[in-house]
Design a protein around this motif. Structure first.
Motif, PDB file in Angstrom:
ATOM      1  N   MET A 178     -61.828  -5.035  51.189  1.00  0.00           N
ATOM      2  CA  MET A 178     -61.527  -5.951  51.985  1.00  0.00           C
ATOM      3  C   MET A 178     -62.734  -5.701  53.236  1.00  0.00           C
ATOM      4  O   MET A 178     -63.160  -4.650  53.711  1.00  0.00           O
ATOM      5  CB  MET A 178     -60.382  -5.852  52.920  1.00  0.00           C
ATOM      6  N   PRO A 179     -63.397  -6.997  53.415  1.00  0.00           N
ATOM      7  CA  PRO A 179     -64.506  -6.935  54.535  1.00  0.00           C
ATOM      8  C   PRO A 179     -64.015  -6.510  55.858  1.00  0.00           C
ATOM      9  O   PRO A 179     -64.809  -5.871  56.504  1.00  0.00           O
ATOM     10  CB  PRO A 179     -64.939  -8.448  54.350  1.00  0.00           C
ATOM     11  N   ASN A 180     -62.706  -6.711  56.374  1.00  0.00           N
ATOM     12  CA  ASN A 180     -62.295  -6.368  57.569  1.00  0.00           C
ATOM     13  C   ASN A 180     -61.089  -6.349  57.686  1.00  0.00           C
ATOM     14  O   ASN A 180     -60.203  -6.596  56.590  1.00  0.00           O
ATOM     15  CB  ASN A 180     -62.843  -7.315  58.506  1.00  0.00           C
ATOM     16  N   ALA A 181     -60.486  -5.932  58.750  1.00  0.00           N
ATOM     17  CA  ALA A 181     -59.024  -5.552  58.992  1.00  0.00           C
ATOM     18  C   ALA A 181     -58.165  -6.771  58.931  1.00  0.00           C
ATOM     19  O   ALA A 181     -56.856  -6.728  58.279  1.00  0.00           O
ATOM     20  CB  ALA A 181     -58.680  -5.019  60.520  1.00  0.00           C
ATOM     21  N   ARG A 182     -58.342  -7.807  59.398  1.00  0.00           N
ATOM     22  CA  ARG A 182     -57.905  -9.223  59.300  1.00  0.00           C
ATOM     23  C   ARG A 182     -57.843  -9.686  57.916  1.00  0.00           C
ATOM     24  O   ARG A 182     -56.523  -9.944  57.351  1.00  0.00           O
ATOM     25  CB  ARG A 182     -58.532 -10.461  60.055  1.00  0.00           C
ATOM     26  N   THR A 183     -58.832  -9.598  56.990  1.00  0.00           N
ATOM     27  CA  THR A 183     -58.456 -10.028  55.694  1.00  0.00           C
ATOM     28  C   THR A 183     -57.671  -8.958  54.986  1.00  0.00           C
ATOM     29  O   THR A 183     -56.781  -9.329  53.998  1.00  0.00           O
ATOM     30  CB  THR A 183     -59.863  -9.855  54.942  1.00  0.00           C
ATOM     31  N   ALA A 184     -57.652  -7.653  55.253  1.00  0.00           N
ATOM     32  CA  ALA A 184     -56.920  -6.659  54.669  1.00  0.00           C
ATOM     33  C   ALA A 184     -55.306  -6.991  54.879  1.00  0.00           C
ATOM     34  O   ALA A 184     -54.576  -6.750  54.183  1.00  0.00           O
ATOM     35  CB  ALA A 184     -57.188  -5.418  55.178  1.00  0.00           C
ATOM     36  N   GLN A 185     -55.178  -7.393  56.016  1.00  0.00           N
ATOM     37  CA  GLN A 185     -53.771  -7.386  56.503  1.00  0.00           C
ATOM     38  C   GLN A 185     -53.187  -8.788  55.813  1.00  0.00           C
ATOM     39  O   GLN A 185     -52.020  -8.959  55.197  1.00  0.00           O
ATOM     40  CB  GLN A 185     -53.681  -8.135  58.069  1.00  0.00           C
ATOM     41  N   VAL A 186     -53.904  -9.757  55.624  1.00  0.00           N
ATOM     42  CA  VAL A 186     -53.532 -11.056  55.002  1.00  0.00           C
ATOM     43  C   VAL A 186     -53.209 -10.815  53.494  1.00  0.00           C
ATOM     44  O   VAL A 186     -52.341 -11.198  52.837  1.00  0.00           O
ATOM     45  CB  VAL A 186     -54.678 -12.118  55.005  1.00  0.00           C
ATOM     46  N   VAL A 187     -54.260 -10.272  52.880  1.00  0.00           N
ATOM     47  CA  VAL A 187     -54.398  -9.800  51.445  1.00  0.00           C
ATOM     48  C   VAL A 187     -53.130  -8.960  51.312  1.00  0.00           C
ATOM     49  O   VAL A 187     -52.251  -9.002  50.394  1.00  0.00           O
ATOM     50  CB  VAL A 187     -55.503  -9.327  50.961  1.00  0.00           C
ATOM     51  N   GLY A 188     -53.013  -7.808  51.950  1.00  0.00           N
ATOM     52  CA  GLY A 188     -51.675  -7.001  52.013  1.00  0.00           C
ATOM     53  C   GLY A 188     -50.430  -7.614  51.982  1.00  0.00           C
ATOM     54  O   GLY A 188     -49.715  -7.279  51.095  1.00  0.00           O
ATOM     55  N   MET A 189     -50.407  -8.690  52.859  1.00  0.00           N
ATOM     56  CA  MET A 189     -48.953  -9.372  53.156  1.00  0.00           C
ATOM     57  C   MET A 189     -48.741  -9.999  51.947  1.00  0.00           C
ATOM     58  O   MET A 189     -47.649 -10.173  51.176  1.00  0.00           O
ATOM     59  CB  MET A 189     -49.079 -10.510  54.303  1.00  0.00           C
ATOM     60  N   VAL A 190     -49.901 -10.925  51.105  1.00  0.00           N
ATOM     61  CA  VAL A 190     -49.705 -11.557  50.053  1.00  0.00           C
ATOM     62  C   VAL A 190     -49.379 -10.814  48.848  1.00  0.00           C
ATOM     63  O   VAL A 190     -48.207 -11.356  48.049  1.00  0.00           O
ATOM     64  CB  VAL A 190     -50.951 -12.311  49.818  1.00  0.00           C
ATOM     65  N   ILE A 191     -49.678  -9.549  48.965  1.00  0.00           N
ATOM     66  CA  ILE A 191     -49.241  -8.753  47.849  1.00  0.00           C
ATOM     67  C   ILE A 191     -47.592  -8.104  47.991  1.00  0.00           C
ATOM     68  O   ILE A 191     -46.819  -7.871  47.385  1.00  0.00           O
ATOM     69  CB  ILE A 191     -50.235  -7.478  47.675  1.00  0.00           C
ATOM     70  N   PHE A 192     -47.476  -7.745  49.249  1.00  0.00           N
ATOM     71  CA  PHE A 192     -46.432  -7.001  49.931  1.00  0.00           C
ATOM     72  C   PHE A 192     -45.141  -7.979  49.653  1.00  0.00           C
ATOM     73  O   PHE A 192     -44.259  -7.511  49.241  1.00  0.00           O
ATOM     74  CB  PHE A 192     -46.765  -6.480  51.246  1.00  0.00           C
ATOM     75  N   TYR A 193     -45.123  -9.229  50.445  1.00  0.00           N
ATOM     76  CA  TYR A 193     -43.858  -9.980  50.558  1.00  0.00           C
ATOM     77  C   TYR A 193     -43.345 -10.204  49.119  1.00  0.00           C
ATOM     78  O   TYR A 193     -41.990  -9.970  49.126  1.00  0.00           O
ATOM     79  CB  TYR A 193     -44.171 -10.909  51.347  1.00  0.00           C
ATOM     80  N   PRO A 194     -43.967 -10.903  48.255  1.00  0.00           N
ATOM     81  CA  PRO A 194     -43.386 -11.306  46.949  1.00  0.00           C
ATOM     82  C   PRO A 194     -42.764 -10.046  46.187  1.00  0.00           C
ATOM     83  O   PRO A 194     -41.585 -10.064  45.777  1.00  0.00           O
ATOM     84  CB  PRO A 194     -44.607 -11.804  46.201  1.00  0.00           C
ATOM     85  N   MET A 195     -43.652  -8.670  46.291  1.00  0.00           N
ATOM     86  CA  MET A 195     -43.340  -7.523  45.743  1.00  0.00           C
ATOM     87  C   MET A 195     -41.936  -7.013  46.249  1.00  0.00           C
ATOM     88  O   MET A 195     -40.923  -6.605  45.689  1.00  0.00           O
ATOM     89  CB  MET A 195     -44.376  -6.648  45.836  1.00  0.00           C
TER      90      MET A 195
END
Lengths: 247, 314
Positions: A160-177
């Motif tokens: 991930m290029p930065n913390a904000r992107t990491a957070q968004v991508v993390g949420m996209v993976i996390f919530y459905p799972m």
């Protein structure tokens, strides 16, 4: 050693001062437990093979904490540390690079462990929690689940290029799972079609393994989970060691 | 005196861009050595190569006789480094940062003494997030001094600070040197280099265009005066360039800077008169005319043909 202890201790304090991370790791699982504990109680239920809602929820929520700390906390912290130059400053000290990274993993692991212990404590005190497994087995399964998700977190932090992107991508993976893996709600209440899909989520394997060992099942019933999670760990370590950047 | 840093012909490129082009110089033990130049001149690249954070494509660097990349582990404890882009976690408290970094070294100064000296004692329980820009820089200096290093690197230490905070930092740097340490700093404030450094290397487009003491650099200009003024509308520099004693005329937007003449106080009086007369004769509207002594900025201007920045800091 003194350096490592000081460093991890400061990082623990920093973790607890970050409201979001501390809330989702330590408080939110308890809120879930008390919420569903109040609604359903912990009476033996045929749907859960004679176990109560709380009995089967605690290993599942433990898996939820593992995914929170691995996918969210670890990856966001590491990306932010890189983005802001905190890693850069640390690297200028005589602290070895692998010690810097190991410290982060140890801190996240201890916070995950604290989240699980709080759940167990609340379950024992309030809901007469039933545990039929062996402590060592559950501890090993917890370790395997944690390590596999931490390595996933490191992959995210690396690419991930930065913390904000990491957070968004993390949420996209996390919530459905969270909802589809049996971590947030029992798989038993989900329709068959979704349960077939759940098999492909890594978190489902953590849930299945922890719930199984919790009620005293043997490891031999969980070889699939072991291989999947070991494979995930290995892949994560390889990918992140190839792609991890300090700045 | 012996050289604590020797740099021999280093070159560093990023893709097509040549950041540093065949630089050679040495830094002597106990001096404050400054590297000045505009943004993008290659200052940070150079300092980071010396610190061992980057590897030069070509050339050789020795710091206290050690190779900063290959002998990094031996060198780390001997260096104190303040980075241009570094940070601490927002929620870390001042004392925690010092206490933690102190534990990373075998030999350290007492960090409470350092806090006292840097005027941060009443901020010891404050989180990094709540410190002002100047206080953050003080803390970074404290971290750089913590291991009692022989050599301290300060990269763009005062960028973004107000003049008061900047002067405080200058005093601090002087004190660091008085403790017998060597200081290597970079800045894009010529004024800072002039006030603080024993020797200054002026960098432009990856090359050293001059290296000497500030006094020598200014003396070598052989210019006794700088006249600057604002003009309105159409204006041609020709008339001024032909005046006796004028060495250089530069225009940047509405601002004109005239340099000259060769040292000699008596001639100096006549160039102001000459300039004003020439402007009046041409019917040029001008304002805010002032005469000043030349400084390092003029050295840079004369050597490179362009100004450091569009506007002066004063």
């Amino acid at each position: 050693m003194r350096a490592f202890l000081k460093y991890t201790w400061v990082e623990i304090k920093l973790f607890l001062r970050e409201p979001m991370g501390a809330f989702f790791t330590l408080v939110f699982p308890l809120v879930m437990l008390f919420l569903f504990g109040t609604i359903y109680g912990n009476e033996p239920d045929a749907m859960f093979n004679g176990y109560g809602t709380v009995d089967i929820s605690i290993p599942a929520y433990t898996a939820m904490i593992i995914s929170t700390t691995g996918i969210m906390a670890l990856s966001i912290t590491m990306s932010a540390y890189r983005e802001k130059g905190i890693l850069r400053r640390l690297r200028l000290s005589p602290l070895q690079p692998h010690v810097i990274l190991a410290g982060q993993v140890v801190v996240i692991f201890m916070m995950t462990l604290a989240g699980m212990l709080l759940l167990i404590l609340a379950g024992k005190l309030v809901y007469d929690l039933r545990f039929d497994g062996r402590v060592l087995d559950v501890a090993l399964a917890f370790l395997l689940g944690s390590v596999s998700f931490f390595s996933l977190g490191f992959v995210l932090a690396s690419v991930m290029p930065n913390a904000r992107t990491a957070q968004v991508v993390g949420m996209v993976i996390f919530y459905p799972m969270l909802f589809l893996s049996g971590a947030g709600m029992p798989l038993e209440i989900l329709p068959e079609s979704i349960r077939n899909f759940s098999k492909y989520l890594p978190l489902t394997h953590v849930v299945t393994m922890l719930r199984g060992l919790w009620i005293g099942e043997s490891w031999s019933l969980h070889t699939t989970e072991i291989w999947v999670l070991l494979g995930m760990t290995l892949a994560g370590v390889v990918i992140s060691s190839l792609t991890f950047r300090w700045e | 005196m012996s050289s604590i840093i020797t740099v021999g012909g280093i070159t560093k490129t990023y893709g097509e861009t040549i950041a540093v082009n065949d630089l050679s110089f040495s830094v002597e033990e106990g001096e404050i050595f400054g590297m000045v130049g505009p943004n993008g001149a290659g200052k940070t690249t150079t300092i980071e190569c010396i610190e061992g954070l980057r590897q030069a494509d070509r050339g050789e660097i020795q710091v206290m006789g050690l190779d900063p990349i290959r002998q990094e582990r031996q060198l780390r404890p001997l260096l104190g480094i303040q980075l241009q882009q570094a940070h601490l976690p927002d929620n870390i408290k001042v004392w925690e940062a010092l206490d933690m970094y102190a534990s990373f070294y075998d030999n350290t100064l007492d960090w409470e003494d350092l806090l006292e000296e840097l005027g941060l004692m009443d901020k010891r329980g404050t989180t990094f997030r709540k410190l002002s820009g100047g206080q953050k820089q003080h803390l970074f200096i404290a971290l750089a001094l913590l291991n009692d290093p022989r050599l301290v690197f300060l990269d763009e230490l005062t960028t973004g600070l107000d003049p008061h905070a900047r002067h405080n930092i200058w005093d601090l740097v002087q004190e660091v040197r008085q403790r017998g340490k060597t200081v290597f700093l970079t800045t894009h404030y010529m004024e800072e280099a002039e006030n603080l450094c024993d020797r200054v290397a002026i960098l432009d487009q990856g090359k050293i265009v001059a290296l000497d003491t500030p006094a020598n650099l200014i003396r070598d200009l052989k210019i006794s005066e700088r006249i600057s003024f604002q003009v309105k509308g159409e204006w041609k520099s020709g008339a001024l360039e032909d005046l006796p004693g004028v060495k250089n005329v530069q225009r940047q937007g509405d601002k004109v800077v005239v340099l000259g003449p060769a040292n000699g106080a008596q001639v100096s009086a006549s160039i102001v008169t000459g300039v004003v007369n020439a402007l009046a004769e041409a019917g040029t509207q001008f304002s805010d005319l002032r005469t000043e002594y030349p400084d390092l900025e003029d050295v840079f201007l004369t050597l490179t043909g362009h100004q450091m920045r569009p506007e002066r800091s004063e």
